[in-house]
Design a protein around this motif. Structure first.
Motif, mmCIF file in Angstrom:
data_model
loop_
_atom_site.group_PDB
_atom_site.id
_atom_site.type_symbol
_atom_site.label_atom_id
_atom_site.label_comp_id
_atom_site.label_asym_id
_atom_site.label_seq_id
_atom_site.Cartn_x
_atom_site.Cartn_y
_atom_site.Cartn_z
ATOM 1 N N TYR A 1 0.799 -1.235 0.000
ATOM 2 C CA TYR A 1 0.000 0.000 0.000
ATOM 3 C C TYR A 1 0.824 1.273 0.000
ATOM 4 C CZ TYR A 1 1.304 0.397 4.915
ATOM 5 O OH TYR A 1 2.028 0.527 6.080
ATOM 6 N N ARG A 2 2.113 1.169 0.287
ATOM 7 C CA ARG A 2 2.883 2.382 0.576
ATOM 8 C C ARG A 2 3.401 3.018 -0.711
ATOM 9 N NH1 ARG A 2 6.066 3.978 5.930
ATOM 10 N NH2 ARG A 2 6.600 6.076 5.257
ATOM 11 N N TYR A 3 2.718 4.048 -1.183
ATOM 12 C CA TYR A 3 3.055 4.706 -2.442
ATOM 13 C C TYR A 3 4.072 5.828 -2.271
ATOM 14 C CZ TYR A 3 -0.512 2.353 -5.262
ATOM 15 O OH TYR A 3 -1.238 1.419 -5.958
ATOM 16 N N ARG A 4 4.424 6.122 -1.048
ATOM 17 C CA ARG A 4 5.490 7.093 -0.778
ATOM 18 C C ARG A 4 6.409 6.485 0.265
ATOM 19 N NH1 ARG A 4 5.516 11.916 -2.553
ATOM 20 N NH2 ARG A 4 7.062 12.446 -1.007
ATOM 21 N N ALA A 5 7.711 6.669 0.092
ATOM 22 C CA ALA A 5 8.671 6.157 1.074
ATOM 23 C C ALA A 5 9.980 6.907 0.917
ATOM 24 C CB ALA A 5 8.887 4.657 0.904
ATOM 25 N N ARG A 6 10.699 6.982 2.015
ATOM 26 C CA ARG A 6 12.033 7.594 2.000
ATOM 27 C C ARG A 6 13.013 6.516 2.441
ATOM 28 N NH1 ARG A 6 11.956 13.157 4.782
ATOM 29 N NH2 ARG A 6 10.853 13.601 2.839
ATOM 30 N N LEU A 7 13.797 6.023 1.504
ATOM 31 C CA LEU A 7 14.739 4.940 1.763
ATOM 32 C C LEU A 7 16.122 5.513 2.028
ATOM 33 C CD1 LEU A 7 13.642 2.523 -1.103
ATOM 34 C CD2 LEU A 7 12.870 2.518 1.273
ATOM 35 N N SER A 8 16.738 5.059 3.104
ATOM 36 C CA SER A 8 18.102 5.483 3.412
ATOM 37 C C SER A 8 19.099 4.622 2.637
ATOM 38 C CB SER A 8 18.367 5.366 4.911
ATOM 39 O OG SER A 8 17.563 6.280 5.632
ATOM 40 N N VAL A 9 20.245 5.229 2.313
ATOM 41 C CA VAL A 9 21.303 4.535 1.570
ATOM 42 C C VAL A 9 22.605 4.684 2.349
ATOM 43 C CG1 VAL A 9 22.549 4.367 -0.619
ATOM 44 C CG2 VAL A 9 20.161 5.118 -0.598
ATOM 45 N N ARG A 10 23.300 3.574 2.565
ATOM 46 C CA ARG A 10 24.595 3.623 3.245
ATOM 47 C C ARG A 10 25.564 2.660 2.562
ATOM 48 N NH1 ARG A 10 22.074 7.080 5.151
ATOM 49 N NH2 ARG A 10 21.774 7.708 7.323
ATOM 50 N N MET A 11 26.819 3.074 2.470
ATOM 51 C CA MET A 11 27.880 2.195 1.998
ATOM 52 C C MET A 11 28.539 1.573 3.230
ATOM 53 S SD MET A 11 29.805 0.755 -0.236
ATOM 54 C CE MET A 11 29.631 1.544 -1.834
ATOM 55 N N VAL A 12 28.357 0.261 3.403
ATOM 56 C CA VAL A 12 28.887 -0.447 4.573
ATOM 57 C C VAL A 12 29.655 -1.678 4.069
ATOM 58 C CG1 VAL A 12 28.354 -1.451 6.827
ATOM 59 C CG2 VAL A 12 26.838 0.302 5.865
ATOM 60 N N PRO A 13 30.952 -1.522 3.784
ATOM 61 C CA PRO A 13 31.720 -2.649 3.236
ATOM 62 C C PRO A 13 31.656 -3.911 4.092
ATOM 63 C CG PRO A 13 32.962 -0.611 3.039
ATOM 64 C CD PRO A 13 31.753 -0.294 3.865
#
Length: 440
Positions: free
Chosen positions: A124-136
């Motif tokens: 149902y979720r048509y809006r979202a804010r996804l976090s992005v991280r570089m974690v080797p």
């Protein structure tokens, strides 16, 4: 510091965050992952003189309403808190949260409890804010929501509350970001879905290279999405690929309205529930030709335009200049500008004079953010509308404002109920109706 010992408890109820509640030796204990009626063992992670907070270790006697969470990331990801509770029981729990807040904070009980507004509980979720991280150390790029009680990003492979095509896209998004020239300088992807259109807004802290641009173009074409870039604040967002494409919009078919919006604008995340909530709101507000109705915290006109379509004149007020412009443009596009006017104003600083400046109002719709509308309700004067419909995303501030309306302003709480806007979470959206005087 020595780790707290594991203990056993029987759960009495759920709190407003979806945690189990029990009492041991006169102390209130909140237990994440526990359900009413269950016997569990738990281990506290926060111990205070009057309360404790802990996690379930083992469910000894499970509730009949306990279900297996659909998402493999549940319990680590902080996006959902109630996947272990049957969907109908989630709705009942949210209704109790609303009733408890209205009584314990507002000292009010609604004369009528409206049936809950419900819809699909997945995708149902048509809006979202996804976090992005570089974690080797965790395999490279992570994309998802934050982990519970943490700023770390949950290593998501899918997300069942997102539309299926977006959930399936997460691994390919990780591959896309990993190939950029500066993957550690791209902290966020905002997702917005409209009628047949999906937009991904990439927040970036460094300029992109020609190779980055080519990767974006290939991804947009392969996935059938629009790629936008956001180098600064929300208003800095612009479409990168494809160069020419239709804009985002959602429709309210029952009212013959189409709402255009930018991907960084505030809109409801659950379009299906928004449509049903709109129907309920218009039934309760009952706009009529010749009436003058204010829509406070109007956003881009989500409620304003249906009110105007039903024949009333609407005065919309919103704190964001950009959203006020969008509301006015939507009114023009829908042929409703003759029955609408929109103004930018800080409603958290509303006064009796500023409300009076809007002119005589027959009815009032309030749809504030989580902070509620305390300044607005305190500023209502003798000429205030006889009917107020209040759409809330926070039962606590709704209850606080209810106390002012019923104890100081002479209103009755005629009815209230919830809309399950965010299934699988403890978030409670609700609607309440207040009337005073001899309103028919």
């Amino acid at each position: 510091m020595r780790e707290a010992a594991s203990r056993e408890a029987v759960i009495e109820s759920l709190d407003h965050e979806g945690r189990g509640v029990t009492h041991v030796d006169g102390k209130t204990i909140f237990i994440e992952g526990a359900l009413p009626g269950e016997r569990v063992t738990f281990r506290p992670y926060k111990v205070k003189p009057n309360f404790e907070v802990g996690d379930v270790e083992r469910v000894i006697e499970p509730s009949a309403q306990r279900v297996a969470p659909r998402c493999p990331h549940f319990g680590v990801c902080g996006g959902c808190s109630m996947q272990h509770l049957e969907a109908g029981a989630q709705v009942a729990a949210k209704q109790r949260v609303l009733e408890n807040a209205l009584w314990h904070i507002g000292r009010a009980r609604p004369e009528v409890l409206y049936p809950a507004i419900v819809g699909p509980v997945w995708g149902y979720r048509y809006r979202a804010r996804l976090s992005v991280r570089m974690v080797p150390s965790k395999g490279g790029v992570l994309i998802g929501f934050h982990e519970r009680r943490s700023s770390y990003v949950a290593p998501m492979e899918s997300c069942p509350i997102l539309p299926p095509h977006l959930s399936a896209m997460i691994p390919r998004l990780r591959e896309l970001v990993a190939g950029f020239s500066a993957p550690d300088r791209l902290p966020q992807i905002e997702v917005a879905v409209g009628e047949g259109i999906t937009v991904l807004v990439f927040r970036h802290l460094l300029p992109i290279t020609a190779a980055d641009d080519a990767r974006f173009a290939a991804f947009a074409q392969a996935e059938g999405v629009q790629v936008w870039l956001q180098p600064g604040g929300p208003d800095s967002a612009y479409r990168l690929h494809p160069k020419s494409a239709p804009g985002l919009a959602y429709t309210l078919p029952e009212f013959g309205v189409s709402m255009a919006f930018r991907p960084t604008d505030f809109t409801q995340v659950n379009m299906g529930i928004n449509r049903v909530l709109m129907r309920r709101t218009m039934q309760l507000l009952d706009p009529r030709p010749g009436e003058r109705i204010a829509d406070l915290f109007c956003g881009l006109g989500n409620f304003s335009l249906p009110i105007a379509r039903l024949g009333a004149y609407v005065v919309g007020v919103e704190g964001s200049d950009a959203l006020v412009r969008r509301a006015a443009e939507n009114a023009v596009e829908n042929g409703l500008d003759a029955r609408c006017e929109f103004h930018a104003a800080n409603l958290f600083e509303a006064t009796e004079d500023s409300l009076a400046a809007l002119g005589h109002l027959d009815k009032l719709l309030i749809d504030p953010p989580r902070e509620g509308a305390i300044a607005v309700v305190k500023a209502l004067g003798d000429d205030a509308p006889k009917r107020i419909v209040y759409v809330s995303c926070n039962p606590a501030t709704l209850a606080r404002d209810t106390a002012v309306l019923t104890n100081e302003k002479g209103y009755r709480l005629r009815g209230a109920g919830i809309a399950n806007m965010f299934p699988q979470t403890s978030h409670v959206e609700s609607i309440a109706v207040f009337e005073r005087g001899g309103f028919a």
